[in-house]
Write a protein that holds these residues in place. Structure first.
Motif, PDB file in Angstrom:
ATOM      1  N   ARG A   1      -3.738   3.744 -18.145  1.00 45.99           N
ATOM      2  CA  ARG A   1      -3.372   4.701 -18.902  1.00 45.99           C
ATOM      3  C   ARG A   1      -3.276   4.620 -20.369  1.00 45.99           C
ATOM      4  NH1 ARG A   1       0.773   1.425 -18.095  1.00 45.99           N
ATOM      5  NH2 ARG A   1       2.737   2.141 -18.292  1.00 45.99           N
TER       6      ARG A   1
ATOM      7  N   VAL B   1      -0.647   7.979 -12.221  1.00 50.39           N
ATOM      8  CA  VAL B   1      -1.351   6.829 -12.356  1.00 50.39           C
ATOM      9  C   VAL B   1      -1.697   6.302 -10.854  1.00 50.39           C
ATOM     10  CG1 VAL B   1      -1.444   4.438 -13.526  1.00 50.39           C
ATOM     11  CG2 VAL B   1      -0.437   6.519 -14.612  1.00 50.39           C
TER      12      VAL B   1
ATOM     13  N   SER C   1      -7.219   4.921 -11.770  1.00 48.16           N
ATOM     14  CA  SER C   1      -6.851   5.273 -13.172  1.00 48.16           C
ATOM     15  C   SER C   1      -7.563   4.207 -14.116  1.00 48.16           C
ATOM     16  CB  SER C   1      -5.462   5.471 -13.449  1.00 48.16           C
ATOM     17  OG  SER C   1      -4.832   6.382 -12.467  1.00 48.16           O
TER      18      SER C   1
END
Length: 344
Positions: free
Chosen positions: A135, A147, A151
């Motif tokens: 992220r 998440v 991701s």
């Protein structure tokens, strides 16, 4: 029957030393590790008691696109497994492109290509990435963000060369993507697993590595041990944690568990803050109570209001063991620090 050989890049790293220790303690593997200098090799060999199943080679500069070629040309045929842990994690730099991004990206590209070219017997390639690959920095403190193992951060190169946090996040995400892309593009015959840990806490593999300033994550705990009672404790340090010994175990398990092949693993046990760590230290180490920072009580629920949600139930289901809790980690880490300082 000869033992299988594991090559590990960045062998002097905090995580890497624990991986090597577990590999050698198993009495199942031989280990070849890369270091950046003869001096680092000498210290690591000494720490491991000149172990007969450990040998070291020098790879000075990860930025060079042929950094690993000579080592793999000479030794690659003997390698059965690869652990790629080498990557810069230094936040005192100013040239983010050349000191963090380029070494991370080029080092990954070269070791992967060298494995395909010169190490025909490799069965599994395990890469140490980071939750930073999952992220963007600003999403880390956004509780609406979820998440998972699927991701990715979406950072671009230009914005990442101006800020060390973004440079780190970009370097980890890009280096990991390169491995997945090369695995498909080059038709690699070995399996790929990528391990993405959050803040990695825990004791050093050897007391000789305990110093006034520890590696980036462990310095969070070390700085509290050496804080002053009347000095305010920063509440800005918070996130998710994992024990270094559990990170190492996940790497080793990736060699033997086919369930982990082709997987991205998120290694995270729970959330922490500086306040929670200080509370544990004050409770578990009476000799420090009243001498170090004494924060106000804080709950996990309060901390979670300021953090993205990391959902790694898939990873936990794939691994065969449970992660250590924060109290265990803090007690083991602080005990080591105090024992080493007492000897001095």
């Amino acid at each position: 029957m000869s033992k299988p050989t594991v090559f590990i890049s960045g062998a002097t790293g905090f995580i890497a030393q624990h991986i090597i220790k577990q590999l050698l303690d198993s009495k199942t593997y031989k280990v070849v590790g890369s270091v950046r200098s003869a001096a680092k090799a000498e210290k690591l060999e000494s720490d491991f008691g000149n172990h007969p199943d450990l040998s070291l080679v020098t790879v000075e500069d990860l930025s060079k696109l042929d950094a690993f070629d000579s080592v793999f040309k000479e030794h690659g045929a003997s390698f059965d497994y690869i652990f790629h842990t080498a990557s810069p994690v230094v936040f005192t730099i100013t040239d983010f492109q050349n000191e963090m991004i380029t070494p991370a990206v080029n080092g990954t590209k070269n070791i992967f290509e060298a494995t395909v070219k010169y190490a025909p017997n490799v069965k599994k390639f395990v890469q140490t990435s980071s939750s930073a690959a999952l992220r963007n920095p600003e999403a880390s403190t956004d509780p609406s963000v979820n998440v998972t193992e699927k991701s990715w951060n979406t950072l671009g190169l230009e914005e990442s060369t101006k800020d060390y946090i973004k440079a780190y996040f970009y370097s980890k995400g890009t280096a990991e993507k390169i491995s997945w892309e090369l695995h498909e593009k080059l038709g690699a015959k070995f399996e790929l697993t990528v391990i993405n840990p959050v803040y990695v806490f825990g004791p050093q593999a050897f007391d000789s590595s305990v110093s006034n300033h520890l590696n980036f994550s462990c310095e969070v705990i070390n700085s509290i041990v050496h804080s002053k009672f009347n000095t305010p404790l920063s509440n800005s340090v918070k996130g998710n944690f994992i024990d270094v010994r559990d990170v190492a175990r996940a790497h080793v398990e990736a060699l033997t568990s086919d369930k982990l092949s082709g997987q991205r693993l998120i290694l995270s046990e729970n959330i922490f803050s500086s306040e929670l760590i200080a509370n544990i230290i004050n409770e578990k180490f009476p000799q420090l109570n009243g001498k170090i920072a004494k924060p106000s009580p804080i709950s996990n629920e309060e901390i979670s209001k300021h953090l993205a949600n990391i959902d790694n139930h898939v990873t936990k289901g794939l691994l065969s063991f449970e992660f250590r809790d924060l109290t265990t980690i803090v007690v083991d880490t602080v005990s080591q620090i105090l024992n080493v300082e007492a000897k001095k």
